[in-house]
Write an enzyme that holds these catalytic residues in place. Structure first.
Site, PDB file in Angstrom:
ATOM      1  N   GLU A 255      45.909  67.921  88.167  1.00  0.00           N
ATOM      2  CA  GLU A 255      45.103  67.724  86.911  1.00  0.00           C
ATOM      3  C   GLU A 255      45.407  69.362  86.149  1.00  0.00           C
ATOM      4  OE1 GLU A 255      43.539  67.174  83.459  1.00  0.00           O
ATOM      5  OE2 GLU A 255      44.242  65.630  84.849  1.00  0.00           O
ATOM      6  N   THR A 300      47.194  63.785  79.761  1.00  0.00           N
ATOM      7  CA  THR A 300      47.552  63.405  80.984  1.00  0.00           C
ATOM      8  C   THR A 300      48.347  61.786  81.043  1.00  0.00           C
ATOM      9  OG1 THR A 300      45.485  64.180  82.217  1.00  0.00           O
ATOM     10  CG2 THR A 300      46.479  61.925  83.188  1.00  0.00           C
ATOM     11  N   HIS A 416      39.799  69.584  85.952  1.00  0.00           N
ATOM     12  CA  HIS A 416      39.629  69.125  84.637  1.00  0.00           C
ATOM     13  C   HIS A 416      38.919  69.935  83.681  1.00  0.00           C
ATOM     14  CE1 HIS A 416      39.650  66.208  81.036  1.00  0.00           C
ATOM     15  NE2 HIS A 416      40.515  65.709  81.672  1.00  0.00           N
ATOM     16  N   ASP A 475      50.194  68.407  85.362  1.00  0.00           N
ATOM     17  CA  ASP A 475      50.424  67.695  84.070  1.00  0.00           C
ATOM     18  C   ASP A 475      50.434  68.007  82.498  1.00  0.00           C
ATOM     19  OD1 ASP A 475      47.762  67.802  84.173  1.00  0.00           O
ATOM     20  OD2 ASP A 475      47.075  66.050  83.433  1.00  0.00           O
ATOM     21  N   HIS A 476      49.622  68.992  82.567  1.00  0.00           N
ATOM     22  CA  HIS A 476      49.904  69.543  81.133  1.00  0.00           C
ATOM     23  C   HIS A 476      48.769  70.931  81.308  1.00  0.00           C
ATOM     24  CE1 HIS A 476      45.472  68.330  80.581  1.00  0.00           C
ATOM     25  NE2 HIS A 476      45.851  67.197  81.076  1.00  0.00           N
TER      26      HIS A 476
END
Length: 646
Positions: A255, A300, A416, A475-476
């Site tokens: 994440e 995500t 996150h 993911d990003h």
């Protein structure tokens, strides 16, 4: 105020409301939105663009008379203010603007609790000062208001002036950014040139057009896309083709991970010591340092979507939320039909988030281990969901009971936004930039790194490591442009638009049974993962529609498109309409020979992928190598720990 003193006319109230909303919009441009405004023309456009729609909307209420006209004007102004402020809060979190498509994701807000609240700032009262003043006047000082009707014959003049101002705005915008409305994927461009209010209207029109596209789509539309993608296919590398046939495939989602953390030290300590080892090329993992995320507003969910379908996410909203009922030819379904894989997703959040419980059925995913399969008591949860160490430990136990071959996707959560961590779980000090987001990111990234190491060791103990392909990827991005000042302190260098693009590297690591590791410097993105895995499994891809190319293929395409229309190649990057060298991030004034070809390819890729999604084109595809997924055969049961939350 005595009756002899001049009162506030309806037209004066109209002008005040227009001016104060415009001033608040200017405030948001320079304080909250990162629009990359440069030069006299762009600053002039910025001064101009809020007025037209605000004045046009509010001028409608000039037709009314009496106190209700003032109230209607107030309500209209409040709604425009609310739209502006909603965009401000959304931008702080996602570095993007609200669209009608994102409204379908409003159900995610409750689950994101603390992350959303962290987006509020102390100075936000500025956006509502005028609203409170007007409300005070309307309730307690009505005698200040001149309730005589405004001359209706002048209302069309006000409206016409507003429309004329819009077209003047558009003319300036087209001069500075040609084909703004037809070839622009980046919402920041649209807001910079049109303003947030006109952007909302534009987005509404595009949403209607996209909804109509499915009804008008035909098999001919599919044929065009197939012809385009087949020209782009590359031959597999014979050294890798089929080496992982019927091997377990484990995909690990990190994440918000960005690779500037690799080999980064804070206060003399490595932030990610385990991933540093995997990135060295001396382990069994091959590391792709030039691997970029390609997500849009779906973040995500977009990364999941792109990696399992080799399609791009949508320009507005999440494909999971908006196109979850489409027909797909996804990686897990192909692996099942070709080699008997059973697939699963593991995630320490509840199954309805991002519409996963529906869209996974259309991907042909057999089982979904959501939060109800884990102990979600307070001691095990932080921020948005289950702590990564607990998640990995329990997930490995589930995997140990699975029959091979399986395709298993693990989605972590602790790293996150807003990057908070229980003190007992922190094993590294925060950085000292003074930005809570950036400083907290260091601690949660270290925790993620430790959790990953424990999981890999657990796989070895359970006998799953040697016989499995293991993929790891970010993911990003985790740190948005809003934190550039803090990032400059952390990295010790200026964060230019070109540098920020470099920071969108999220990394890709892969262990292949029987193959040694290394470092592969190919430029690549998430869209390339699906064809890579299919070739490793020895599956012929000639009849599958994919926009990516095999990472190990000698013909791998190193042009990496981003969802906003920017792109990067092995030599240069195209960012915000400018070209920069990859060597030093300096502006390139002479256009590279292959630039126009690459730019057209990126635009075509995004356009064709959008056509597939908006037209639901896979429903027309009679693929001899694929049987359409029947989503009704999949049912995701509630797990045994559904009542563990306390």
């Amino acid at each position: 105020m005595s009756s002899q003193k001049k009162k506030i006319s309806l037209f004066a109230f109209f002008l005040l409301t227009v001016i104060t909303i415009t001033l608040k919009t200017y405030f948001s441009y320079y304080v909250d939105f990162s629009l990359g405004v440069k030069g006299l023309v762009q600053n002039l456009i910025l001064l101009m663009n809020p007025y037209s729609l605000v004045a046009l909307v509010l001028s409608v209420f000039l037709f009314f008379k009496g106190k209700k006209a003032f109230w209607f004007m107030f309500i209209g102004g409040f709604l425009l203010t609310f739209l502006l402020y909603a965009n401000v809060v959304y931008f702080r979190f996602f570095s993007d603007f609200l669209t009608f498509s994102t409204l379908n994701q409003v159900g995610n807000v409750e689950s994101m609790g603390g992350a959303v609240s962290a987006s509020f700032k102390w100075y936000d009262f500025v956006y509502f000062i005028d609203t409170l003043v007007y409300l005070f006047i309307l309730i307690f000082k009505t005698k200040w208001l001149d309730t005589k009707a405004f001359s209706k014959k002048f209302v069309p003049v006000v409206m016409a002036a507003s429309v004329a101002l819009f077209f003047l705005n558009l003319a300036f915008a087209e001069t500075d950014r040609p084909e703004l409305l037809t070839r622009t994927f980046d919402h920041k461009y649209l807001v910079k040139y049109l303003g947030p209010y006109n952007f909302t209207v534009y987005d509404g029109v595009k949403t209607i057009e996209n909804n109509q596209q499915k009804a008008l789509a035909s098999e001919d539309d599919l044929t065009k896309v197939l012809n385009y993608t087949k020209q782009r296919q590359t031959e597999p590398n014979p050294e890798y083709y089929g080496v992982a046939k019927k091997k377990n495939i484990i995909k690990i989602h990190l994440e918000s991970f960005q690779t500037f953390l690799i080999n980064k030290k804070v206060n003399g300590k490595e932030v990610t010591p385990f991933l540093n080892k995997l990135s060295s090329g001396k382990q069994q993992f091959t590391y792709f340092p030039n691997f970029f995320h390609q997500t849009g507003q779906g973040k995500t969910s977009d990364s999941e979507f792109t990696m399992d379908n080799s399609l791009y996410g949508l320009p507005q909203g999440s494909a999971f939320s908006l196109k979850g009922d489409n027909t797909y030819q996804s990686l897990p379904a192909i692996l099942d039909q070709k080699q008997g894989y059973k697939s699963d997703v593991m995630h320490g959040d509840y199954k309805t988030f991002w519409n996963r419980d529906q869209v996974y059925k259309h991907f042909g995913i057999d089982k979904f281990y959501d939060a109800t399969y884990y102990d979600m008591s307070d001691k095990n949860v932080v921020n948005l969901g289950l702590k990564d160490k607990i998640f990995f430990k329990d997930s490995a136990n589930y995997q140990a009971k699975m029959k091979s071959p399986f395709y298993s996707h693990l989605i972590t959560l602790t790293n996150h936004y807003p990057f908070t961590l229980d003190e007992k779980d922190a094993t590294i000090e925060k950085s000292n930039t003074g930005d809570a987001t950036v400083d907290g990111y260091i601690q949660t990234a270290r925790y993620l790194d430790e959790a990953l190491e424990e999981y890999i060791n657990d796989l070895k103990k359970k006998g799953l490591y040697d016989n499995s392909v293991i993929m790891i990827y970010g993911d990003h991005y985790g740190i948005s442009e809003n934190h550039n000042n803090a990032m400059e302190k952390l990295l010790g260098e200026k964060i230019t638009p070109a540098k920020f693009t470099d920071l969108n590297r999220t990394g890709f690591w892969i262990k292949i049974p029987g193959k040694s590791g290394g470092i592969n410097n190919e430029y690549a993105g998430q869209v390339d993962v699906m064809p890579t895995i299919l070739h490793l499994a020895g599956i012929d891809t000639k009849n599958y529609l994919m926009f990516g190319t095999d990472l190990f293929s000698k013909g791998h395409n190193q042009v990496v498109p981003f969802r906003n229309g920017d792109f990067i190649t092995k030599d240069y990057k195209y960012v915000n309409g400018k070209i920069y060298s990859n060597k030093n991030n300096e502006l390139i004034t002479t256009q590279p020979a292959d630039f126009e070809k690459n730019k057209k390819q990126v635009e075509k890729d995004l356009e064709m992928s959008d056509n597939v999604l908006n037209g639901d084109l896979f429903r027309f595809y009679k693929n001899p190598d694929f049987k359409k997924v029947n989503p009704s055969k999949y049912k995701y049961e509630t797990g045994p720990k559904a009542n563990s939350k306390k």
